[in-house]
Design an enzyme around this catalytic site. Structure first.
Site, PDB file in Angstrom:
ATOM      1  N   GLU A 459       0.691  -1.156  -0.127  1.00 36.05           N
ATOM      2  CA  GLU A 459       0.072   0.035   0.036  1.00 36.05           C
ATOM      3  C   GLU A 459       0.879   1.320  -0.019  1.00 36.05           C
ATOM      4  OE1 GLU A 459      -2.891  -0.317   3.119  1.00 36.05           O
ATOM      5  OE2 GLU A 459      -3.887  -2.115   2.137  1.00 36.05           O
ATOM      6  N   GLU A 541      -4.673  -8.947   0.578  1.00 33.36           N
ATOM      7  CA  GLU A 541      -5.409  -8.678   1.555  1.00 33.36           C
ATOM      8  C   GLU A 541      -7.002  -8.697   1.141  1.00 33.36           C
ATOM      9  OE1 GLU A 541      -4.289  -5.311   4.239  1.00 33.36           O
ATOM     10  OE2 GLU A 541      -2.266  -5.562   3.572  1.00 33.36           O
TER      11      GLU A 541
END
Length: 839
Positions: A459, A541
């Site tokens: 991220e 995720e």
């Protein structure tokens, strides 16, 4: 794009007809049967044992001072008052010194700089020192020190000489001690300052020398362990071709000729030998080479059959052995393509994955070998076949466990590049240290057969910008300078800081990756595949509540190779990210007293949580499971975080009035489920993907037996029941391993349960339990799964949570018996004995 395992290409490597590193298999000289042994080998343990002559474990007899000592590097400083301990060590998990108050509980304080992000613990500055001597056998040797991990910003001195600073808290680093050592028989003082300061992480990091330390002693002519690379070129059931690359070092002042021999140990102990060959190494130089080894009828490594081989290399000069190294490895092939998905050893393989942080719950970030192995055992037993090491490199022992037990790994390097997520995080060092760190990681880990992807980031804020794309390319190229056999991945999420920015802006980053990581974006899979049909996708995720949707995508589309839930196991920090609250929407991280993320399938003790039972149905590990929601006060509403799960339990023990309507969810992969209470039918409902494999019932509460039956084609195929337990009566202790060794790193985890008089678990018991430890035992930690129960982890008492808690023990270094006794008020106490054998 298809990513296949291929021979390594490296400008420093050379193939050469006269000086082969290893020659062809000696099948013509000796029958294979004559080289068999009757002993099954443990290649990982054997490698550590065989390398101990040169890689010496350096964990014992350290002195520790919590605080800053300006002259701590000075050998003359008196450290006699410092605490003596053995590393790995994490001072952030220890009780804070001074009086415990409502503001300070165990290791927790409201004054924590990291606050709920790091679980309300304290970092700061501390010192470690170790005094040692070199032996006569070490005369004229090269001596180095290697740290597997120090969190963070460490400075190291030997005899007052500053060796260097290393900011990263997770990757290994080493220094040459040779020029600064005192003569044989005289004291040397190794000093380490650790600074875990400021807001530098989004989760619990721990503080200190939290991984192993090694003293490496070699001849001037030696093998370079970092330059040994073992890969599978091709493999079938009958034949395998293994490529070995190795580096030889001549730190002397004269050219030398050396003889290098090698042998490969089969998992069943058979030895495959290789003829010695001579190699010339220039003075002050290195020599790198590759060779291909043919292995007949190989045992291929996979999670279901984690077969390991052992490569032994022996370096001789003038008939004298100057160095030996043993490296465990597995024979397996990897292939990733949108057309065929992930092929492991040529067969399609779906990754049932979970993200894991590095901490070991109540033991903090200290790398106890047994705790690392237990973590993988727990995940395997709950259906996982893959883990993602979020968001930093794991310990070497964690990867050893994955190799031995069979667990695929996405090995992740960074949570931040140039743009910070916390003010003092790794981003302030990234520009200067990125290449050192990523290549240290890849060199350390590349021989682990469990690793199937390198992740260069998670991220990353700049992921879709021009500077981020430059870094993506640099990082990918840096990995491939070292290893071209394992694909490069990056975990990419939506642009949360600029929500109007389109998802399509991620395409430029994905073009630079071998496998694209998607965080919480399963709804983008099919449309992205239409636009980019060659892209390979992995769900790096996902939310537990979307387990079915994510897994169906993996099952349906070859180009989606796996799903990794956030998270497989609870961890400290990111407090309350998996919370469900009554009356208000959670805004994680949650404030005091929350200290635990609480979003794992398993809690910090390894106990299954409700989402894990649902996942059992999704993955096909079970046919029927059941959960009962905790009563919600009238007029109130439950709010869950995105990572949360409803507050439900596997229990029919409730403190409510008889007749109170209780919400019961039955999860099943069958066609229908029937629910009975005390043998009376409550109802029958259909279940399918359209109902999220869930049948919801409202049941008037009455004590007794609640039973769910799974029905397919009109037949009951499975069932499960909850029985109301009576009041707490006794304690039960169950050691997971009733026998351990006297090794500091060997632990016995003991389950503690509150039972009624008939032996049923009392699932709503929340009672204090105290422990007495006798014999050769030593308390390591106590814990329960409660994410808000701030407490000491190192004192011999703890409260149960949902009827359970845990105590962790080890030997005090001696053989004999450990006797553990647990008591709680008027309950019948319990004792158990753990045998300690020689390490």
């Amino acid at each position: 794009m298809t990513f296949k395992q291929i021979p390594m290409s490296n400008s420093r490597m050379s193939t050469f007809p006269l000086y082969c590193l290893l020659c062809i298999l000696m099948s013509c000289n000796e029958p294979r049967e004559s080289r068999k042994t009757d002993v099954l080998i443990d290649p990982v343990a054997q490698a550590y044992s065989e390398n101990a002559h040169r890689d010496r474990l350096f964990d014992e007899d350290w002195k520790f001072y919590r605080g800053d000592e300006p002259d701590g590097y000075n050998p003359e400083v008196d450290d006699s008052g410092w605490r003596q301990l053995t590393v790995p060590h994490d001072w952030s998990i220890e009780d804070l010194p001074g009086q415990q108050t409502d503001e300070v509980v165990g290791p927790f304080t409201r004054e924590s700089v990291g606050g709920p992000s790091t679980g309300h613990v304290v970092g700061g500055t501390a010192w470690y020192r170790k005094t040692f001597q070199m032996g006569a056998e070490d005369k004229d040797k090269l001596v180095g020190i290697r740290f597997d991990g120090v969190y963070m910003n460490s400075d190291v001195w030997i005899n007052g000489h500053h060796l260097g600073n290393y900011p990263n808290g997770y990757t290994p680093f080493s220094y040459d001690l040779t020029p600064y050592l005192n003569p044989i028989g005289q004291d040397n003082v190794l000093s380490v300052r650790v600074r875990n300061e400021g807001e530098n992480s989004r989760w619990y990091t721990g503080s200190g020398i939290h991984r192993h330390v090694w003293l490496t002693v070699t001849d001037k002519i030696h093998l370079d362990k970092n330059e040994i690379h073992i890969t599978t070129v091709e493999a079938t059931d009958t034949h395998a071709l293994v490529k070995v690359g190795a580096g030889l070092v001549n730190a002397g002042q004269q050219n030398v000729r050396v003889s290098l021999t090698g042998s490969v140990l089969h998992p069943e102990g058979a030895v495959v030998g290789f003829r010695p060959r001579d190699v010339e190494i220039m003075a002050g130089g290195t020599f790198d080479a590759t060779s291909q080894i043919e292995v007949p009828q190989p045992k291929l490594w996979s999670p279901e059959s984690p077969e390991l081989y052992l490569l032994r290399l022996t370096l001789k000069m003038e008939g004298r052995t100057v160095d030996e190294l043993s490296i465990p490895f597995g024979i397996r092939t990897l292939s990733f393509s949108a057309e065929n998905g992930f092929l492991l050893n040529g067969e399609p393989y779906l990754m049932k994955g979970g993200c894991v942080h590095h901490d070991n719950g109540p033991m903090g970030s200290a790398t106890f070998d047994r705790a690392e192995y237990r973590k993988i055992e727990l995940l395997k037993s709950n259906g996982f076949n893959a883990v993602r090491t979020s968001h930093n490199p794991p310990s070497a022992q964690f990867l050893d466990a994955c190799d031995k037990l069979g667990m695929l790994v996405i090995d992740e390097a960074f949570d931040a590049w140039e743009i910070p997520k916390k003010p003092q995080d790794y981003s302030q060092y990234f520009e200067d240290w990125w290449k050192t760190d990523i290549q240290n990681l890849v060199k350390r880990d590349r021989n682990h057969p469990s690793i199937v992807m390198w992740s260069i980031g998670n991220e990353i804020p700049e992921r879709g910008d021009s500077t981020g794309l430059v870094w993506t390319k640099r990082l990918s190229d840096a990995v491939k300078e070292i290893d071209t056999t394992i694909p490069v991945n990056e975990a990419i999420c939506a642009f949360w800081k600029t929500p109007d920015r389109p998802w399509s802006d991620t395409q430029y980053a994905y073009e630079l990756l071998d496998v694209g990581g998607y965080n919480y974006q399963w709804e983008q899979y099919e449309s992205d595949h239409r636009d980019f049909p060659q892209r390979v996708i992995v769900g790096t995720e996902s939310f537990a509540r979307e387990a079915l949707q994510n897994w169906r995508m993996v099952q349906k589309h070859p180009y989606v190779v796996g799903d990794f839930v956030w998270t497989a196991m609870d961890y400290f920090g990111e407090s309350g990210i998996g919370s469900a609250l009554i009356g208000e929407a959670p805004k994680p991280p949650l404030a005091w007293p929350w200290f635990n993320g609480y979003c794992g399938d398993l809690d910090i003790c390894g106990v299954k949580k409700p989402q894990s039972y649902f996942r059992d149905i999704v993955w096909g590990n079970s046919v029927v499971e059941m959960a009962v929601h905790s009563p919600i006060p009238e007029g109130e509403e439950e709010f869950m975080s995105l990572w949360g799960w409803p507050d439900e339990q596997q229990s029919w023990n409730w403190s409510v009035d008889e007749g109170r309507l209780m919400q019961v969810n039955v999860y099943s992969s069958a066609d229908q489920v029937a629910l009975k209470l005390n043998d009376e039918l409550v109802g029958v409902k259909n279940v399918s993907d359209s109902t999220n494999l869930t049948a919801a019932f409202e049941v008037p509460y009455r004590k007794g037996q609640l039973k769910a039956l799974a029905i397919s084609d009109g037949l009951v195929v499975d069932s499960i029941f909850f029985q109301t337990a009576d009041k707490p009566y006794q304690i039960r202790l169950t050691p997971e391993r009733p026998e351990i060794t006297s090794d500091f790193n060997d632990l016995s985890f003991v389950r503690v349960e509150v039972l009624d008089q008939s032996g049923l678990l009392v699932p709503d018991a929340q009672l204090p339990v105290s422990f007495e430890i006798g014999g050769v035992g030593q308390l390591v930690a106590v814990a329960n799964g409660n994410p808000t129960d701030l407490k000491s982890f190192q004192r011999p008492y703890v409260s149960t949570f949902k009827g359970k808690c845990m105590v962790v023990l080890r030997s005090n270094g001696h053989q004999g018996d450990i006797k553990l006794t647990a008591s709680s008020g008027h309950l019948v106490s319990s004792s158990t004995t753990i045998q300690v054998t020689h390490k």
